[in-house]
Scaffold this motif. Structure first.
Motif, PDB file in Angstrom:
ATOM      1  N   GLN A 186       0.829  -1.210   0.000  1.00 44.54           N
ATOM      2  CA  GLN A 186       0.000   0.000   0.000  1.00 44.54           C
ATOM      3  C   GLN A 186       0.861   1.256   0.000  1.00 44.54           C
ATOM      4  OE1 GLN A 186      -2.282  -0.674   3.561  1.00 44.54           O
ATOM      5  NE2 GLN A 186      -3.917  -1.801   2.494  1.00 44.54           N
ATOM      6  N   HIS A 187       1.944   1.213   0.780  1.00 43.32           N
ATOM      7  CA  HIS A 187       2.835   2.382   0.851  1.00 43.32           C
ATOM      8  C   HIS A 187       3.424   2.705  -0.521  1.00 43.32           C
ATOM      9  CE1 HIS A 187       6.154   5.004   1.993  1.00 43.32           C
ATOM     10  NE2 HIS A 187       6.965   4.193   1.344  1.00 43.32           N
ATOM     11  N   PHE A 188       3.920   1.681  -1.210  1.00 48.62           N
ATOM     12  CA  PHE A 188       4.578   1.955  -2.491  1.00 48.62           C
ATOM     13  C   PHE A 188       3.564   2.324  -3.583  1.00 48.62           C
ATOM     14  CE2 PHE A 188       8.157  -0.272  -0.476  1.00 48.62           C
ATOM     15  CZ  PHE A 188       9.147   0.670  -0.733  1.00 48.62           C
ATOM     16  N   ALA A 189       2.339   1.833  -3.436  1.00 46.25           N
ATOM     17  CA  ALA A 189       1.300   2.265  -4.378  1.00 46.25           C
ATOM     18  C   ALA A 189       1.026   3.756  -4.177  1.00 46.25           C
ATOM     19  CB  ALA A 189       0.026   1.447  -4.157  1.00 46.25           C
ATOM     20  N   GLN A 190       0.953   4.177  -2.909  1.00 50.32           N
ATOM     21  CA  GLN A 190       0.742   5.587  -2.611  1.00 50.32           C
ATOM     22  C   GLN A 190       1.948   6.413  -3.053  1.00 50.32           C
ATOM     23  OE1 GLN A 190       0.100   6.314   1.542  1.00 50.32           O
ATOM     24  NE2 GLN A 190      -0.361   8.481   1.290  1.00 50.32           N
ATOM     25  N   LEU A 191       3.135   5.850  -2.853  1.00 45.44           N
ATOM     26  CA  LEU A 191       4.355   6.549  -3.251  1.00 45.44           C
ATOM     27  C   LEU A 191       4.399   6.759  -4.759  1.00 45.44           C
ATOM     28  CD1 LEU A 191       6.947   7.676  -1.994  1.00 45.44           C
ATOM     29  CD2 LEU A 191       8.039   5.478  -2.445  1.00 45.44           C
ATOM     30  N   ASP A 192       3.949   5.774  -5.516  1.00 45.38           N
ATOM     31  CA  ASP A 192       3.903   5.916  -6.976  1.00 45.38           C
ATOM     32  C   ASP A 192       2.995   7.063  -7.373  1.00 45.38           C
ATOM     33  OD1 ASP A 192       5.659   3.861  -7.390  1.00 45.38           O
ATOM     34  OD2 ASP A 192       4.122   2.336  -7.722  1.00 45.38           O
ATOM     35  N   ALA A 193       1.854   7.184  -6.678  1.00 48.89           N
ATOM     36  CA  ALA A 193       0.932   8.275  -6.992  1.00 48.89           C
ATOM     37  C   ALA A 193       1.573   9.623  -6.660  1.00 48.89           C
ATOM     38  CB  ALA A 193      -0.370   8.094  -6.208  1.00 48.89           C
ATOM     39  N   GLN A 194       2.271   9.684  -5.514  1.00 46.79           N
ATOM     40  CA  GLN A 194       2.937  10.931  -5.124  1.00 46.79           C
ATOM     41  C   GLN A 194       4.040  11.295  -6.110  1.00 46.79           C
ATOM     42  OE1 GLN A 194       4.230   9.941  -1.177  1.00 46.79           O
ATOM     43  NE2 GLN A 194       2.271  10.464  -0.217  1.00 46.79           N
ATOM     44  N   ARG A 195       4.754  10.299  -6.598  1.00 46.56           N
ATOM     45  CA  ARG A 195       5.841  10.575  -7.553  1.00 46.56           C
ATOM     46  C   ARG A 195       5.308  11.046  -8.897  1.00 46.56           C
ATOM     47  NH1 ARG A 195       9.990   5.589  -5.964  1.00 46.56           N
ATOM     48  NH2 ARG A 195      10.900   6.656  -4.147  1.00 46.56           N
ATOM     49  N   GLU A 196       4.152  10.559  -9.270  1.00 50.76           N
ATOM     50  CA  GLU A 196       3.541  11.031 -10.511  1.00 50.76           C
ATOM     51  C   GLU A 196       3.127  12.489 -10.361  1.00 50.76           C
ATOM     52  OE1 GLU A 196       2.014  11.389 -14.293  1.00 50.76           O
ATOM     53  OE2 GLU A 196       3.446   9.971 -13.408  1.00 50.76           O
ATOM     54  N   GLU A 197       2.582  12.838  -9.198  1.00 53.42           N
ATOM     55  CA  GLU A 197       2.211  14.228  -8.934  1.00 53.42           C
ATOM     56  C   GLU A 197       3.469  15.103  -8.903  1.00 53.42           C
ATOM     57  OE1 GLU A 197       0.047  17.615  -8.229  1.00 53.42           O
ATOM     58  OE2 GLU A 197      -0.648  15.615  -8.852  1.00 53.42           O
ATOM     59  N   ALA A 198       4.555  14.590  -8.291  1.00 54.60           N
ATOM     60  CA  ALA A 198       5.818  15.338  -8.251  1.00 54.60           C
ATOM     61  C   ALA A 198       6.354  15.562  -9.661  1.00 54.60           C
ATOM     62  CB  ALA A 198       6.844  14.586  -7.409  1.00 54.60           C
ATOM     63  N   ALA A 235       8.224  19.525  -3.612  1.00 57.12           N
ATOM     64  CA  ALA A 235       7.432  18.647  -4.490  1.00 57.12           C
ATOM     65  C   ALA A 235       7.728  17.171  -4.255  1.00 57.12           C
ATOM     66  CB  ALA A 235       7.700  19.004  -5.962  1.00 57.12           C
ATOM     67  N   GLY A 236       8.873  16.852  -3.650  1.00 60.36           N
ATOM     68  CA  GLY A 236       9.238  15.445  -3.477  1.00 60.36           C
ATOM     69  C   GLY A 236       9.870  14.888  -4.746  1.00 60.36           C
ATOM     70  N   ARG A 237      10.212  13.593  -4.715  1.00 60.91           N
ATOM     71  CA  ARG A 237      10.904  12.980  -5.843  1.00 60.91           C
ATOM     72  C   ARG A 237       9.914  12.400  -6.844  1.00 60.91           C
ATOM     73  NH1 ARG A 237      16.169  12.221  -5.823  1.00 60.91           N
ATOM     74  NH2 ARG A 237      16.020  10.458  -7.255  1.00 60.91           N
ATOM     75  N   ALA A 238      10.245  12.573  -8.114  1.00 58.45           N
ATOM     76  CA  ALA A 238       9.470  11.929  -9.180  1.00 58.45           C
ATOM     77  C   ALA A 238      10.012  10.508  -9.376  1.00 58.45           C
ATOM     78  CB  ALA A 238       9.595  12.739 -10.465  1.00 58.45           C
ATOM     79  N   GLN A 239       9.453   9.789 -10.338  1.00 51.07           N
ATOM     80  CA  GLN A 239       9.967   8.448 -10.620  1.00 51.07           C
ATOM     81  C   GLN A 239      11.431   8.554 -11.040  1.00 51.07           C
ATOM     82  OE1 GLN A 239       7.331   9.914 -11.993  1.00 51.07           O
ATOM     83  NE2 GLN A 239       5.550   8.556 -12.125  1.00 51.07           N
ATOM     84  N   ARG A 240      12.181   7.518 -10.715  1.00 52.56           N
ATOM     85  CA  ARG A 240      13.619   7.546 -10.955  1.00 52.56           C
ATOM     86  C   ARG A 240      13.960   7.833 -12.421  1.00 52.56           C
ATOM     87  NH1 ARG A 240      17.019   2.582  -8.743  1.00 52.56           N
ATOM     88  NH2 ARG A 240      16.217   3.498  -6.813  1.00 52.56           N
ATOM     89  N   LEU A 246      14.673  15.669 -15.379  1.00 53.45           N
ATOM     90  CA  LEU A 246      14.035  16.925 -14.978  1.00 53.45           C
ATOM     91  C   LEU A 246      15.014  17.806 -14.207  1.00 53.45           C
ATOM     92  CD1 LEU A 246      10.564  15.545 -13.840  1.00 53.45           C
ATOM     93  CD2 LEU A 246      10.968  17.097 -15.757  1.00 53.45           C
ATOM     94  N   TRP A 247      15.784  17.188 -13.314  1.00 53.31           N
ATOM     95  CA  TRP A 247      16.754  17.977 -12.544  1.00 53.31           C
ATOM     96  C   TRP A 247      17.812  18.590 -13.446  1.00 53.31           C
ATOM     97  CZ3 TRP A 247      17.684  20.698  -8.497  1.00 53.31           C
ATOM     98  CH2 TRP A 247      19.000  21.004  -8.131  1.00 53.31           C
ATOM     99  N   ASN A 248      18.310  17.843 -14.397  1.00 50.48           N
ATOM    100  CA  ASN A 248      19.341  18.371 -15.304  1.00 50.48           C
ATOM    101  C   ASN A 248      18.808  19.571 -16.089  1.00 50.48           C
ATOM    102  OD1 ASN A 248      21.242  16.493 -14.499  1.00 50.48           O
ATOM    103  ND2 ASN A 248      20.672  15.006 -16.076  1.00 50.48           N
ATOM    104  N   ARG A 249      17.558  19.498 -16.540  1.00 49.77           N
ATOM    105  CA  ARG A 249      16.969  20.636 -17.268  1.00 49.77           C
ATOM    106  C   ARG A 249      16.781  21.833 -16.336  1.00 49.77           C
ATOM    107  NH1 ARG A 249      11.567  18.683 -19.780  1.00 49.77           N
ATOM    108  NH2 ARG A 249      11.465  20.906 -20.340  1.00 49.77           N
ATOM    109  N   PHE A 250      16.276  21.555 -15.140  1.00 52.46           N
ATOM    110  CA  PHE A 250      16.022  22.624 -14.177  1.00 52.46           C
ATOM    111  C   PHE A 250      17.330  23.312 -13.780  1.00 52.46           C
ATOM    112  CE2 PHE A 250      15.251  23.900  -9.647  1.00 52.46           C
ATOM    113  CZ  PHE A 250      14.235  24.812  -9.871  1.00 52.46           C
ATOM    114  N   ARG A 251      18.330  22.509 -13.465  1.00 53.01           N
ATOM    115  CA  ARG A 251      19.616  23.060 -13.057  1.00 53.01           C
ATOM    116  C   ARG A 251      20.303  23.766 -14.229  1.00 53.01           C
ATOM    117  NH1 ARG A 251      21.260  24.941  -8.406  1.00 53.01           N
ATOM    118  NH2 ARG A 251      23.527  25.113  -8.327  1.00 53.01           N
TER     119      ARG A 251
END
Length: 409
Positions: A186-198, A235-240, A246-251
């Motif tokens: 359940q935790h990792f399912a929720q984490l996947d949703a949070q990473r998609e939002e991130a 925002a937290g971490r997105a999927q690996r 995204l970080w390389n573009r942002f930086r």
């Protein structure tokens, strides 16, 4: 007829052995002399002695089971009871009885040992169950998962208990593992949703960062980049597979902006460094005015230095307090010189000083006259008292004269 302490052979060749219950027939011997008959059955006795000795050693030094040991004892006892040997058969029976007692003691010892091992195994399994149930509530997914797997291996290495106890403990152990697995899923399912939002949030931040990269509005843009960085962290971490890109573009967008700003600021810093050098030279010129000997000339020279100072631009921020402090020190020295000059030339203050000095001088002269009069009258006590008062007034007069001297009087 032939005999020895434990047996004899009669004239018919019958061999007897002596026991506590009387003589027992051992066997018949027709093939040789009576001595040979006794020697043969004595060797049989020695054979029994050897066999009993070997069994005693096996019981004492090996893990021979109680059942096998008792079988061997019974077999030897049958041979002893059969009276087919000449010797101290009662001593052999005694040794066999002692062996029975030793085997029984070993049986009880092993029974106690097995009970102890069972209790230890039960305690170990109960501890494993308790730890598994505690781990089932943990949020340390990796560490707790690895520990639970380790507990399974430990469980497999422990002896089995009775079926009921073992099944009950295993049920609790298995249930704890299942509960942990369910929570982790359940935790990792929720984490996947949070990473998609991130991921969606960070794509928006990247777009804005890239749009700002060519701005020359240095202050507000730098402040906005700081805000964007705060939003990025929140925002937290997105999927690996998305996070690094995204970080390389942002930086990269920030690097473009800050590199341009650094280039502009580098030019400004070079200019400010040159300004600092000029102001240090002016500060050195101003410091030569101290100590002040000609106030009017010093004030004019300081104004000239200050006008040139104000015409020079900014200096590096970290150097500003020191170089400005040097100028302020010279300015304070000039102000102190002006205040001293004003005090020296102030007519009202001079008049007050002259008046105070005159009063004190008159008081001193009067006291001296009174002292002379008292001594002339022979009143030394009064003269001494007046002399002490004179000392105080004279000290005040000396101080007042010193202050008057500062006014040039």
């Amino acid at each position: 007829m032939s005999s020895d302490p434990w047996g004899r052979v009669d004239e018919t060749g019958t061999v007897y052995v002596r026991t506590a219950d009387g003589e027992k027939v051992v066997g018949s011997w027709q093939a040789g002399s009576p001595e040979e008959a006794l020697a043969y059955f004595e060797r049989k006795y020695e054979g029994l002695v050897v066999e009993i000795g070997l069994l005693e050693k096996r019981v004492k030094t090996t893990d021979l089971s109680a059942k096998d040991a008792q079988t061997a004892i019974d077999h030897l006892r049958e041979q002893v009871d059969a009276h087919h040997a000449v010797g101290d058969l009662e001593a052999l029976r005694t040794r066999l009885d002692q062996l029975v007692a030793l085997v029984e003691a070993r049986r009880e010892e092993r029974k106690a040992q097995r009970a102890k091992q069972s209790d230890e195994a039960r305690g170990a399994k109960e501890a494993l169950v308790a730890e598994a149930e505690e781990l089932a509530r943990s949020d340390q997914w990796r560490a707790a998962g690895e520990r639970l797997r380790s507990l399974v291996d430990t469980w497999k290495g422990l002896p089995r208990l009775d079926r009921k106890s073992d099944d009950e403990l295993w049920h609790r152990f298995s249930h704890a593992r299942s509960a942990f697995s369910k929570r982790r899923k359940q935790h990792f399912a929720q984490l996947d949703a949070q990473r998609e939002e991130a991921r969606r949030t960070k794509e928006r931040l990247v777009s804005e960062a890239e749009a700002l990269s060519n701005s020359t509005d240095w202050g507000p843009t730098a402040a906005r980049y700081r805000d964007l960085m705060s939003e990025w962290k929140a925002a937290g971490r997105a999927q690996r597979e998305h996070e690094d890109d995204l970080w390389n573009r942002f930086r990269g967008a920030q690097d473009v902006f800050f590199a341009a700003r650094s280039s502009v600021f580098a030019e400004r810093d070079a200019e400010q460094t040159e300004n600092l050098k000029l102001k240090e030279e002016l500060a050195e010129e101003a410091e030569k005015l101290v100590p002040v000997t000609d106030l009017k000339a010093a004030r004019a020279a300081f104004r000239s230095v200050n006008e040139r100072w104000e015409a020079i631009g900014h200096v590096p921020r970290d150097a500003r307090p020191k170089v400005e402090g040097r100028m302020h020190a010279v300015e304070r020295a000039l102000q102190e010189a002006e205040e001293a000059e004003w005090r020296r030339t102030n007519p009202e203050a001079r008049a007050r000083a002259e008046g105070l000095t005159g009063q004190l001088q008159a008081a001193v002269d009067k006291l001296r006259s009174q002292i002379e009069q008292a001594r002339a009258q022979g009143n030394d006590a009064k003269a001494d008292k007046l002399a002490r008062e004179l000392e105080g007034r004279q000290a005040l007069l000396d101080q007042a004269l010193k202050g008057l001297h500062e006014f040039g009087g």
